[in-house]
Design a protein around this motif. Structure first.
Motif, PDB file in Angstrom:
ATOM      1  N   LEU A  91      25.019  19.595  64.084  1.00 25.82           N
ATOM      2  CA  LEU A  91      25.224  19.536  62.622  1.00 25.82           C
ATOM      3  C   LEU A  91      24.592  20.992  62.355  1.00 25.82           C
ATOM      4  CD1 LEU A  91      25.812  17.682  60.236  1.00 25.82           C
ATOM      5  CD2 LEU A  91      23.441  16.962  60.292  1.00 25.82           C
ATOM      6  N   LEU A  92      25.153  21.773  61.193  1.00 25.21           N
ATOM      7  CA  LEU A  92      24.628  22.690  60.594  1.00 25.21           C
ATOM      8  C   LEU A  92      24.487  22.488  59.095  1.00 25.21           C
ATOM      9  CD1 LEU A  92      24.101  26.090  60.583  1.00 25.21           C
ATOM     10  CD2 LEU A  92      26.506  25.912  59.937  1.00 25.21           C
ATOM     11  N   CYS A  93      23.176  22.907  58.709  1.00 25.93           N
ATOM     12  CA  CYS A  93      22.518  22.647  57.275  1.00 25.93           C
ATOM     13  C   CYS A  93      22.180  24.026  56.827  1.00 25.93           C
ATOM     14  CB  CYS A  93      21.441  22.074  57.352  1.00 25.93           C
ATOM     15  SG  CYS A  93      21.487  20.234  58.182  1.00 25.93           S
ATOM     16  N   ASN A  94      22.617  24.412  55.762  1.00 25.98           N
ATOM     17  CA  ASN A  94      22.171  25.596  54.679  1.00 25.98           C
ATOM     18  C   ASN A  94      21.078  25.252  53.455  1.00 25.98           C
ATOM     19  OD1 ASN A  94      24.177  24.622  53.130  1.00 25.98           O
ATOM     20  ND2 ASN A  94      24.867  26.432  52.892  1.00 25.98           N
ATOM     21  N   THR A  95      21.097  26.274  52.853  1.00 25.48           N
ATOM     22  CA  THR A  95      20.090  25.999  51.552  1.00 25.48           C
ATOM     23  C   THR A  95      20.668  26.490  50.269  1.00 25.48           C
ATOM     24  OG1 THR A  95      19.051  28.325  51.945  1.00 25.48           O
ATOM     25  CG2 THR A  95      18.098  26.679  53.181  1.00 25.48           C
ATOM     26  N   PRO A  96      21.491  25.985  49.790  1.00 26.96           N
ATOM     27  CA  PRO A  96      22.256  26.160  48.260  1.00 26.96           C
ATOM     28  C   PRO A  96      21.425  25.790  47.598  1.00 26.96           C
ATOM     29  CG  PRO A  96      23.532  24.253  49.347  1.00 26.96           C
ATOM     30  CD  PRO A  96      22.540  24.715  50.508  1.00 26.96           C
ATOM     31  N   ASP A  97      21.894  26.143  46.362  1.00 29.57           N
ATOM     32  CA  ASP A  97      21.202  25.734  44.832  1.00 29.57           C
ATOM     33  C   ASP A  97      19.907  26.332  44.769  1.00 29.57           C
ATOM     34  OD1 ASP A  97      23.309  23.560  44.358  1.00 29.57           O
ATOM     35  OD2 ASP A  97      22.492  22.459  45.872  1.00 29.57           O
ATOM     36  N   VAL A  98      19.002  26.504  45.823  1.00 32.80           N
ATOM     37  CA  VAL A  98      17.589  26.831  45.504  1.00 32.80           C
ATOM     38  C   VAL A  98      17.626  28.209  45.249  1.00 32.80           C
ATOM     39  CG1 VAL A  98      16.555  24.856  46.636  1.00 32.80           C
ATOM     40  CG2 VAL A  98      17.128  26.788  47.993  1.00 32.80           C
ATOM     41  N   LEU A  99      18.431  29.135  45.726  1.00 34.58           N
ATOM     42  CA  LEU A  99      18.562  30.442  45.669  1.00 34.58           C
ATOM     43  C   LEU A  99      19.605  30.775  44.616  1.00 34.58           C
ATOM     44  CD1 LEU A  99      21.183  31.292  47.378  1.00 34.58           C
ATOM     45  CD2 LEU A  99      19.757  31.570  49.232  1.00 34.58           C
ATOM     46  N   THR A 100      20.492  30.016  43.839  1.00 32.92           N
ATOM     47  CA  THR A 100      21.339  30.468  42.906  1.00 32.92           C
ATOM     48  C   THR A 100      20.897  31.465  41.829  1.00 32.92           C
ATOM     49  OG1 THR A 100      22.623  28.509  43.318  1.00 32.92           O
ATOM     50  CG2 THR A 100      22.993  29.522  41.371  1.00 32.92           C
ATOM     51  N   GLU A 101      19.747  31.104  41.221  1.00 32.15           N
ATOM     52  CA  GLU A 101      19.107  31.641  39.892  1.00 32.15           C
ATOM     53  C   GLU A 101      18.652  33.149  40.049  1.00 32.15           C
ATOM     54  OE1 GLU A 101      20.422  31.117  36.837  1.00 32.15           O
ATOM     55  OE2 GLU A 101      21.382  29.095  37.512  1.00 32.15           O
ATOM     56  N   THR A 102      17.921  32.926  41.235  1.00 32.69           N
ATOM     57  CA  THR A 102      17.270  34.295  41.552  1.00 32.69           C
ATOM     58  C   THR A 102      18.340  35.046  42.193  1.00 32.69           C
ATOM     59  OG1 THR A 102      15.377  33.070  42.467  1.00 32.69           O
ATOM     60  CG2 THR A 102      15.623  35.447  43.492  1.00 32.69           C
ATOM     61  N   THR A 103      19.455  34.905  43.079  1.00 29.58           N
ATOM     62  CA  THR A 103      20.346  35.825  43.440  1.00 29.58           C
ATOM     63  C   THR A 103      21.128  36.345  42.412  1.00 29.58           C
ATOM     64  OG1 THR A 103      20.358  34.784  45.494  1.00 29.58           O
ATOM     65  CG2 THR A 103      22.270  36.183  45.202  1.00 29.58           C
ATOM     66  N   ALA A 104      21.448  35.387  41.348  1.00 32.60           N
ATOM     67  CA  ALA A 104      22.085  35.712  40.116  1.00 32.60           C
ATOM     68  C   ALA A 104      21.222  36.978  39.403  1.00 32.60           C
ATOM     69  CB  ALA A 104      22.402  34.475  39.381  1.00 32.60           C
ATOM     70  N   ASP A 105      20.057  36.606  39.336  1.00 29.83           N
ATOM     71  CA  ASP A 105      19.251  37.710  38.713  1.00 29.83           C
ATOM     72  C   ASP A 105      19.072  38.943  39.353  1.00 29.83           C
ATOM     73  OD1 ASP A 105      17.888  35.830  37.145  1.00 29.83           O
ATOM     74  OD2 ASP A 105      16.132  35.776  38.041  1.00 29.83           O
ATOM     75  N   THR A 106      19.397  39.217  40.609  1.00 30.28           N
ATOM     76  CA  THR A 106      19.546  40.361  41.299  1.00 30.28           C
ATOM     77  C   THR A 106      20.896  41.031  41.037  1.00 30.28           C
ATOM     78  OG1 THR A 106      18.343  39.432  43.133  1.00 30.28           O
ATOM     79  CG2 THR A 106      19.659  41.366  43.803  1.00 30.28           C
ATOM     80  N   GLY A 107      21.982  40.289  40.928  1.00 31.22           N
ATOM     81  CA  GLY A 107      23.163  40.560  40.528  1.00 31.22           C
ATOM     82  C   GLY A 107      23.171  41.479  39.298  1.00 31.22           C
ATOM     83  N   PHE A 108      22.594  40.700  38.214  1.00 32.59           N
ATOM     84  CA  PHE A 108      22.837  41.233  37.055  1.00 32.59           C
ATOM     85  C   PHE A 108      21.812  42.356  36.729  1.00 32.59           C
ATOM     86  CE2 PHE A 108      23.368  41.324  32.397  1.00 32.59           C
ATOM     87  CZ  PHE A 108      24.515  40.925  32.281  1.00 32.59           C
ATOM     88  N   LEU A 109      20.700  42.659  37.654  1.00 31.95           N
ATOM     89  CA  LEU A 109      19.748  43.642  37.716  1.00 31.95           C
ATOM     90  C   LEU A 109      20.671  44.697  38.083  1.00 31.95           C
ATOM     91  CD1 LEU A 109      17.057  45.151  38.289  1.00 31.95           C
ATOM     92  CD2 LEU A 109      17.079  44.235  40.675  1.00 31.95           C
TER      93      LEU A 109
END
Length: 325
Positions: A91-109
């Protein structure tokens, strides 16, 4: 028998201690590569892996015959052979959702920094060259009211689009495998084919995952479709873009500028021209790099591995077909 977890990325001490209460933990948080003999020895007994930023290969999986689950401290899964993991029942697990807003901040930066030439002009001041009022040769471009083209409209793409539409009155276009009617209604977004989007957008922002279908999605032809006043932003993966073609387009002035948080090779090679180009803002892959978000990602990974190794459904499985949940 107490199950064993091999950690190959540094975790907060409190979370590491939490894992150690329920599992035997081999901590390789400062591991530089998978050739370390002690790491290889630990793999032989591992039931779980927790880490990121290292390529998991079938050869690594062969060295871990008891492996049941991997918890990646990332949302992207391009470092993992997902089909092979599923075939082996891992089984592989990842970490969606928790980094969405911070990464979007970087994109808009990056959108803001490239449009207003913030890094270039900050260096201008730092060098002591600001001796008089600035003229047109130092002017930037407006962001408000412009057209933002999102190549990919998943969680992060939608979060960037919201910043643009709701905060800056931007017109939103998106190129995506499937329509997003809710976002069209919320933001006035309009779906376009990739070629059409590239030709219309003032800002092109790439947020698609790296896959065989998206590798070098943006190359010489696609860059040639963009306006010479357009700005290109990539916070996806370096492999989504033909970097040599991007450098050529920037050098020739076929596009105005680029804001980049990801590259074909990371860290950037010393001979890369990108950090030295005045019309490039190059960041060291900081999309999710805040104290709060990295802790939340580690928290999610620890919760995922604990649940997976306890026979329960993890919070964010990638390949649920690997075994019954």
């Amino acid at each position: 028998m107490q199950k064993r977890i091999v950690v190959y990325r540094r975790l907060p001490e409190a979370l590491l201690a939490e894992l150690k209460r329920d599992f035997h933990v081999d901590d390789f948080g400062h591991l530089e590569n998978f050739e370390d003999p002690a790491f290889r020895a630990a793999l032989k007994e591992a039931h779980g892996l927790v880490g990121a930023s290292q390529k998991i290969t079938p050869e690594i999986l062969d060295a871990a015959p008891h492996l049941e689950a991997i918890a990646s401290v990332s949302v992207g899964v391009d470092n993992y052979p997902v089909d092979e993991l599923t075939r082996r029942g891992i089984l592989l697990c990842n970490t969606p959702d928790v980094l969405t807003e911070t990464t979007a901040d970087t994109g808009f930066l990056l959108i803001m920094a490239t449009a207003r030439r913030a890094v270039e002009l900050a260096d201008f001041v730092r060098r002591g060259e600001w001796q008089a009022s600035l003229g047109a040769s130092h002017f930037g471009s407006d962001v408000h009211g412009k057209t933002l083209g999102m190549v990919g409209m998943g969680r992060i793409g939608a979060a960037i689009a919201r910043r643009g539409a709701l905060g800056f009155g931007m017109r939103i276009l998106y190129s995506n495998a499937s329509p997003k009617p809710a976002l069209e209604e919320e933001l006035g977004a309009r779906r376009r084919g990739l070629d059409e989007l590239l030709g219309e957008a003032d800002f092109v922002c790439v947020t698609v995952p790296l896959s065989p279908e998206t590798e070098r999605l943006i190359g010489q032809r696609e860059l040639g479709l963009m306006r010479d006043s357009a700005i290109f932003v990539n916070i996806a993966r370096g492999g989504v873009v033909d970097e040599a073609a991007l450098i050529e387009a920037l050098d020739a002035g076929r596009i105005r500028a680029a804001g980049l948080d990801v590259f074909e090779r990371e860290p950037l090679p010393a001979d890369s021209p990108l950090p030295h180009m005045a019309n490039v803002v190059a960041l060291p892959h900081i999309g999710s790099a805040t104290h709060e978000t990295r802790h939340a990602m580690a928290r999610r990974a620890v919760d995922n591995i604990r649940l997976a190794l306890s026979g329960e459904r993890p919070l964010s499985p990638v390949n649920e077909d690997a075994r019954p949940l």
